[in-house]
Design an enzyme around this catalytic site. Structure first.
Site, PDB file in Angstrom:
ATOM      1  N   SER A 161       0.831  -1.191   0.000  1.00  0.00           N
ATOM      2  CA  SER A 161       0.000   0.000   0.000  1.00  0.00           C
ATOM      3  C   SER A 161       0.877   1.257   0.000  1.00  0.00           C
ATOM      4  O   SER A 161       1.640   1.483  -0.936  1.00  0.00           O
ATOM      5  CB  SER A 161      -0.971  -0.047   1.181  1.00  0.00           C
ATOM      6  N   ASP A 256     -10.286  -4.041  -4.439  1.00  0.00           N
ATOM      7  CA  ASP A 256      -9.424  -3.019  -3.841  1.00  0.00           C
ATOM      8  C   ASP A 256      -9.581  -1.724  -4.637  1.00  0.00           C
ATOM      9  O   ASP A 256      -9.452  -1.733  -5.866  1.00  0.00           O
ATOM     10  CB  ASP A 256      -7.970  -3.488  -3.907  1.00  0.00           C
ATOM     11  N   HIS A 286      -8.097  -5.275  -0.285  1.00  0.00           N
ATOM     12  CA  HIS A 286      -6.899  -4.551   0.151  1.00  0.00           C
ATOM     13  C   HIS A 286      -6.509  -4.998   1.567  1.00  0.00           C
ATOM     14  O   HIS A 286      -7.364  -5.252   2.415  1.00  0.00           O
ATOM     15  CB  HIS A 286      -7.179  -3.052   0.164  1.00  0.00           C
TER      16      HIS A 286
END
Length: 320
Positions: A161, A256, A286
């Site tokens: 991320s 996501d 995610h």
């Protein structure tokens, strides 16, 4: 057709549990409260491998910056080993060495490499580019003295991320400045275009763990202006060229909001002649790679096993 029918059953159960438990939205918390909640809620990872050593250290900061805390994970066996410098996720606002401890243990064991996890400074106390400077400092320290962590000279950067954003930016910075030779980049559902209005932001913007409102929360704490957002070290997809970057493993998930920018970055690298291994998981959400503990999404281990195999291959190709 019910799109949610394609969602991983354990991920769906997790989301339903969170909804039933009335888990607070991070965007409604202060950064300090969000960090405490995120750390407590994730709990301890389970079923993770034992390693030879796990040691906390600190390395010199960037330019005149403060020292950077790191955690060094060393696998069983006889070294030296290749080294992955890893940056945790959390929107540059939350997250810590502890919140990616499970990820780092699995990658260390399954990729048979040393992992150096970096506790970079967080926003809003330290906005862009403080976290990036810490990431660069740690990477350059490992490159300059790999023996200090039982490294053999092969070097990769990686993260999930926001950490994937830092890893991509470190690779760009090294290319632009003649910095350390980086052999591979491992980008797990990375943020590579926080300025973009991708279809997946709309499609997955609510109800799938990371929400668009969370992304906006993180963005306004980390960046102070649109000018900063336009910087390719903030937005790696906006770089003028993606040629001559390290080979890459890019992980994306179907549910996501960051899916489409990850796909776009994989395509941009491939178009520039960079070898890319794009691992896509249509049914996952995610953050899944870190769901190793009581969260109980068994696909987390599959994602990490696949990612470790690709990382190992990246190291082997650099050695050949």
């Amino acid at each position: 057709m019910d799109r949610d029918a394609d969602l991983d059953p354990e991920a769906r159960e997790l989301l339903e549990t969170m909804d039933g438990a009335d888990v607070p939205d991070l965007r409604d918390l202060s950064p300090r409260e969000a960090r405490e909640f995120f750390s407590d809620w994730r709990g301890e990872p389970t079923d993770v491998p034992e390693l030879a050593t796990v040691a906390d250290r600190a390395v010199p900061g960037y330019s005149d910056g403060p020292e950077v805390p790191i955690r060094v994970y060393t696998p069983e066996g006889e070294g030296p080993f290749p080294v992955l410098v890893y940056f945790h996720g959390g929107g540059w606002v939350i997250g810590s060495l502890d919140t990616v401890d499970g990820i780092c243990r699995v990658l260390t064991d399954e990729a048979d490499c040393v992992v150096v996890s970096v506790d970079y400074r967080l926003a809003p106390e330290d906005p862009f580019p403080a976290g990036l400077e810490d990431a660069i400092a740690a990477t350059e320290w490992v490159a300059d003295d790999p023996e200090a962590v039982d490294g053999d000279g092969r070097l990769a950067v990686g993260g999930d991320s926001a950490g994937g954003n830092l890893a991509a930016a470190v690779a760009l910075h090294a290319r632009e400045t003649g910095g350390p030779a980086i052999d591979h980049q491992t980008l797990v559902y990375p943020v590579v275009d926080p300025t973009g209005d991708w279809p997946s932001y709309e499609e997955n913007g609510e109800g799938y763990y990371l929400e668009r409102a969370d992304i906006d929360y993180f963005r306004r704490h980390y960046w102070r202006s649109d000018l900063e957002l336009a910087n390719p070290y903030a937005c790696p997809l906006a770089a003028c060229s993606h040629a001559d970057l390290p080979s890459a493993t890019i992980v994306t998930c179907g549910f996501d909001p960051l899916r489409d920018e990850g796909v776009a970055y994989a395509e941009a690298l491939a178009d520039a002649g960079v070898p890319v291994d794009h691992l896509h998981y249509p049914s996952l959400i995610h953050g899944v790679a870190g769901m190793l503990g009581d969260l109980g999404v068994s696909a987390a281990r599959e994602v990490l096993t696949d990612t470790a195999a690709a990382l190992r291959e990246g190291f082997e190709e650099s050695d050949g």
